[in-house]
Design a protein around this motif. Sequence first.
Motif, PDB file in Angstrom:
ATOM      1  N   PRO A  31      38.753  28.566  75.304  1.00  0.00           N
ATOM      2  CA  PRO A  31      38.326  28.822  76.690  1.00  0.00           C
ATOM      3  C   PRO A  31      39.522  28.763  77.629  1.00  0.00           C
ATOM      4  N   ARG A  32      39.330  29.245  78.839  1.00  0.00           N
ATOM      5  CA  ARG A  32      40.435  29.289  79.788  1.00  0.00           C
ATOM      6  C   ARG A  32      40.958  27.891  80.123  1.00  0.00           C
ATOM      7  N   GLU A  33      40.078  26.935  80.161  1.00  0.00           N
ATOM      8  CA  GLU A  33      40.481  25.558  80.469  1.00  0.00           C
ATOM      9  C   GLU A  33      40.134  24.661  79.290  1.00  0.00           C
ATOM     10  N   ALA A  34      41.096  23.811  78.903  1.00  0.00           N
ATOM     11  CA  ALA A  34      40.915  22.951  77.734  1.00  0.00           C
ATOM     12  C   ALA A  34      39.741  22.000  77.890  1.00  0.00           C
ATOM     13  N   LYS A  35      39.413  21.632  79.130  1.00  0.00           N
ATOM     14  CA  LYS A  35      38.318  20.685  79.334  1.00  0.00           C
ATOM     15  C   LYS A  35      36.957  21.263  78.928  1.00  0.00           C
ATOM     16  N   HIS A  36      36.888  22.570  78.735  1.00  0.00           N
ATOM     17  CA  HIS A  36      35.626  23.213  78.349  1.00  0.00           C
ATOM     18  C   HIS A  36      35.420  23.255  76.839  1.00  0.00           C
ATOM     19  N   GLY A  37      36.342  22.701  76.082  1.00  0.00           N
ATOM     20  CA  GLY A  37      36.156  22.662  74.637  1.00  0.00           C
ATOM     21  C   GLY A  37      37.330  23.258  73.890  1.00  0.00           C
ATOM     22  N   ASP A  38      37.159  23.335  72.570  1.00  0.00           N
ATOM     23  CA  ASP A  38      38.232  23.845  71.714  1.00  0.00           C
ATOM     24  C   ASP A  38      38.166  25.359  71.547  1.00  0.00           C
ATOM     25  N   LEU A  39      36.950  25.886  71.381  1.00  0.00           N
ATOM     26  CA  LEU A  39      36.768  27.323  71.197  1.00  0.00           C
ATOM     27  C   LEU A  39      35.535  27.784  71.954  1.00  0.00           C
ATOM     28  N   SER A  40      35.527  29.066  72.259  1.00  0.00           N
ATOM     29  CA  SER A  40      34.399  29.649  72.977  1.00  0.00           C
ATOM     30  C   SER A  40      34.037  30.980  72.320  1.00  0.00           C
ATOM     31  N   ALA A 458      44.272   6.748  57.190  1.00  0.00           N
ATOM     32  CA  ALA A 458      45.570   6.366  57.760  1.00  0.00           C
ATOM     33  C   ALA A 458      45.873   7.120  59.045  1.00  0.00           C
ATOM     34  N   LEU A 459      45.162   8.225  59.280  1.00  0.00           N
ATOM     35  CA  LEU A 459      45.392   9.020  60.494  1.00  0.00           C
ATOM     36  C   LEU A 459      44.448   8.647  61.624  1.00  0.00           C
ATOM     37  N   ALA A 460      43.543   7.708  61.377  1.00  0.00           N
ATOM     38  CA  ALA A 460      42.563   7.311  62.396  1.00  0.00           C
ATOM     39  C   ALA A 460      43.206   6.824  63.693  1.00  0.00           C
ATOM     40  N   PRO A 461      44.393   6.166  63.648  1.00  0.00           N
ATOM     41  CA  PRO A 461      45.010   5.743  64.910  1.00  0.00           C
ATOM     42  C   PRO A 461      45.432   6.885  65.828  1.00  0.00           C
ATOM     43  N   LEU A 462      45.388   8.099  65.372  1.00  0.00           N
ATOM     44  CA  LEU A 462      45.691   9.235  66.242  1.00  0.00           C
ATOM     45  C   LEU A 462      44.468   9.494  67.107  1.00  0.00           C
ATOM     46  N   ASP A 463      44.376   8.794  68.233  1.00  0.00           N
ATOM     47  CA  ASP A 463      43.162   8.848  69.036  1.00  0.00           C
ATOM     48  C   ASP A 463      43.409   9.071  70.523  1.00  0.00           C
ATOM     49  N   THR A 464      44.676   9.270  70.930  1.00  0.00           N
ATOM     50  CA  THR A 464      44.940   9.504  72.350  1.00  0.00           C
ATOM     51  C   THR A 464      44.772  10.984  72.672  1.00  0.00           C
ATOM     52  N   PRO A 465      44.582  11.345  73.943  1.00  0.00           N
ATOM     53  CA  PRO A 465      44.501  12.764  74.314  1.00  0.00           C
ATOM     54  C   PRO A 465      45.748  13.545  73.877  1.00  0.00           C
ATOM     55  N   GLU A 466      46.925  12.900  73.942  1.00  0.00           N
ATOM     56  CA  GLU A 466      48.156  13.584  73.542  1.00  0.00           C
ATOM     57  C   GLU A 466      48.193  13.819  72.033  1.00  0.00           C
ATOM     58  N   ASP A 467      47.656  12.855  71.262  1.00  0.00           N
ATOM     59  CA  ASP A 467      47.546  13.054  69.819  1.00  0.00           C
ATOM     60  C   ASP A 467      46.699  14.281  69.519  1.00  0.00           C
ATOM     61  N   ALA A 469      45.897  16.777  71.473  1.00  0.00           N
ATOM     62  CA  ALA A 469      46.488  18.023  71.957  1.00  0.00           C
ATOM     63  C   ALA A 469      47.546  18.539  70.988  1.00  0.00           C
ATOM     64  N   LEU A 470      48.365  17.643  70.467  1.00  0.00           N
ATOM     65  CA  LEU A 470      49.407  18.052  69.534  1.00  0.00           C
ATOM     66  C   LEU A 470      48.804  18.513  68.212  1.00  0.00           C
ATOM     67  N   LEU A 471      47.752  17.828  67.770  1.00  0.00           N
ATOM     68  CA  LEU A 471      47.058  18.237  66.540  1.00  0.00           C
ATOM     69  C   LEU A 471      46.449  19.637  66.696  1.00  0.00           C
ATOM     70  N   ARG A 472      45.790  19.866  67.830  1.00  0.00           N
ATOM     71  CA  ARG A 472      45.166  21.174  68.055  1.00  0.00           C
ATOM     72  C   ARG A 472      46.213  22.293  68.071  1.00  0.00           C
ATOM     73  N   GLN A 473      47.311  22.015  68.733  1.00  0.00           N
ATOM     74  CA  GLN A 473      48.354  23.035  68.842  1.00  0.00           C
ATOM     75  C   GLN A 473      48.950  23.351  67.474  1.00  0.00           C
ATOM     76  N   MET A 474      49.190  22.341  66.684  1.00  0.00           N
ATOM     77  CA  MET A 474      49.729  22.545  65.348  1.00  0.00           C
ATOM     78  C   MET A 474      48.728  23.301  64.466  1.00  0.00           C
ATOM     79  N   ALA A 475      47.452  22.956  64.586  1.00  0.00           N
ATOM     80  CA  ALA A 475      46.428  23.586  63.761  1.00  0.00           C
ATOM     81  C   ALA A 475      46.183  25.041  64.131  1.00  0.00           C
ATOM     82  N   ALA A 476      46.646  25.452  65.316  1.00  0.00           N
ATOM     83  CA  ALA A 476      46.465  26.839  65.758  1.00  0.00           C
ATOM     84  C   ALA A 476      47.475  27.786  65.124  1.00  0.00           C
ATOM     85  N   PHE A 477      48.403  27.258  64.335  1.00  0.00           N
ATOM     86  CA  PHE A 477      49.498  28.059  63.789  1.00  0.00           C
ATOM     87  C   PHE A 477      48.990  29.250  62.975  1.00  0.00           C
TER      88      PHE A 477
END
Length: 551
Positions: A31-40, A458-467, A469-477
């Motif tokens: 979506p145009r704004e990230a606050k509206h979700g991951d995909l539309s 072991a990846l459960a501690p990745l729980d911040t908004p920045e975590d 965001a970085l995960l989503r960006q990497m997964a979009a590759f």
Amino acid sequence: MRAADTLRAALAAALKELDLPWPDKLVVEPPREAKHGDLSTNAAMLLARAAKRNPRELGQELAARLPALCADIEHAEVAGPGFCNVTFRPSFWRRAVAEVESAGAAYGESDAGKGRKVLVEYVSANPTGPLHVGHGRGAAVGDSLARLLRKTGYAVETEYYLNDAGRQMRLLGLSVWLRLQELAGRAVEFPEDWYRGDYIRDLAADLLRREPALADLPEDESRARCGAYAVEQILGGIRADLAAFRVEHGRYFSEKSLVDGGAVDAAFAALEKAGYTYERDGALWFATTRLGDDKDRVLRKSDGSLTYFASDIAYHHDKYRRGHDWLVDVWGADHHGYIPRMRAAVAAMGEARESFDVVLIQLVNLLRDGKLVSMSTRAGEFVTLEEVLREVGPDAARFLFLSRKSDSPLDFDLELAKQRNLDNPVYYVQYAHARISSLLRRAAAQGLTLPERTDEAALAPLDTPEDMALLRQMAAFEDMLAQAAQNLAPHHVSRYLMDLAGSLHAYYARHQILLPDDEPRAVARLALLRAVGQTLRNGLFLLGVSAPESM
């Protein structure tokens, strides 16, 4: 991990339950704004008429079903006139780390191309002089396109079309011969359109030293030898420049071989059989107006000589005969008007118009000391690709050539390309990779090592908004690569890498990684950054750019 495919699969299941067809123009995108979700998706709006329902009501029905049909979907909601916005669970994004770790250098590969046979032809500069900076942009685009298409499941071959016949070759031979005669002390008169560069004088001097008697041979024999020697030497230089630029061609295809091998006759026969040729005033014509061109074109002149168009038709006919079902040509932007007639030729040969695509390369404005450097091959006033590589190196040159859409003009700032700071785009991305490599070395020195595969817990501690965001960006590759390949747009890769590097630098500035009092979180963040580093490395490879571990 292709989030779009995951959502499409859930949508397909939902539509099956609702007994609705899969819409042809369905779109799945962020979506145009990230606050509206991951995909539309626009599925509800496209199917409202078939379902005889209000788009928002249908969207609400889809939104209610999707989480039940896909455990990775956390929630879905309707927005606007009927868009369905979907948010995935954090665990879905964390799995991207394991996927990168498992795939390594193969991360981002897909079968989007389904093995379709593609022939990418690029550079193909006439061997009448050294490659200049404009050729360099075409070389970077063509080579990166081939890498990108291979990565996304196409069967790719690459080719350089060698124009070693015709008027330009005769003119090259004449230019070298005239210089040779001048160096031998003869009075000569240079024609207006001869090649003037210093390299012509150098070629003539080298040849005269090798074969002193050449100046006294009959003109036809001497000119032929001058032409052959010039092509041999210039082509050798072109090959060397391309190798230094990390550009490869699977084959150099000789224009001479078209006539010698009967390819021209075969192409003419195919056009005649299809009813698209006729003779007038002693010339052979191609009725391209019947296929959308503005006028018919001559193939063979009344004196028996072939036009450039005839050779190009024969070459492309030969490409199809060799089993390629998608031809991608990388041409200079000045060939824009040539595309419709080539599409007409493709159609006349019985091939689908969409089996032929052209990627146009706009001009490169080379700046030196803030001034535009003019380039003219015949006048000898140009900056060679070799000079640019010697000054800025292949990494900076390739990245900058690929930093913008190829059919947009590009200002190539030599001073910027040499800078070793974050203002330089390639340095910005490479430094992100080097920063991660340095961090991993520091962690190992402190006794904090990572397993080859990081489990989900072991990846459960990745729980911040920045975590996230970085995960989503990497997964979009992978999605980005598939889209870039479909659009023949390698600049998508450079833009993605700039964004990913920017996110990495911001993440590093905001979060401490090597947490002495929280080893589980430190391990999780190291695993994330290691995966980001692999993604950066894979993307840089597609651009033909190195990924240094220290800078």
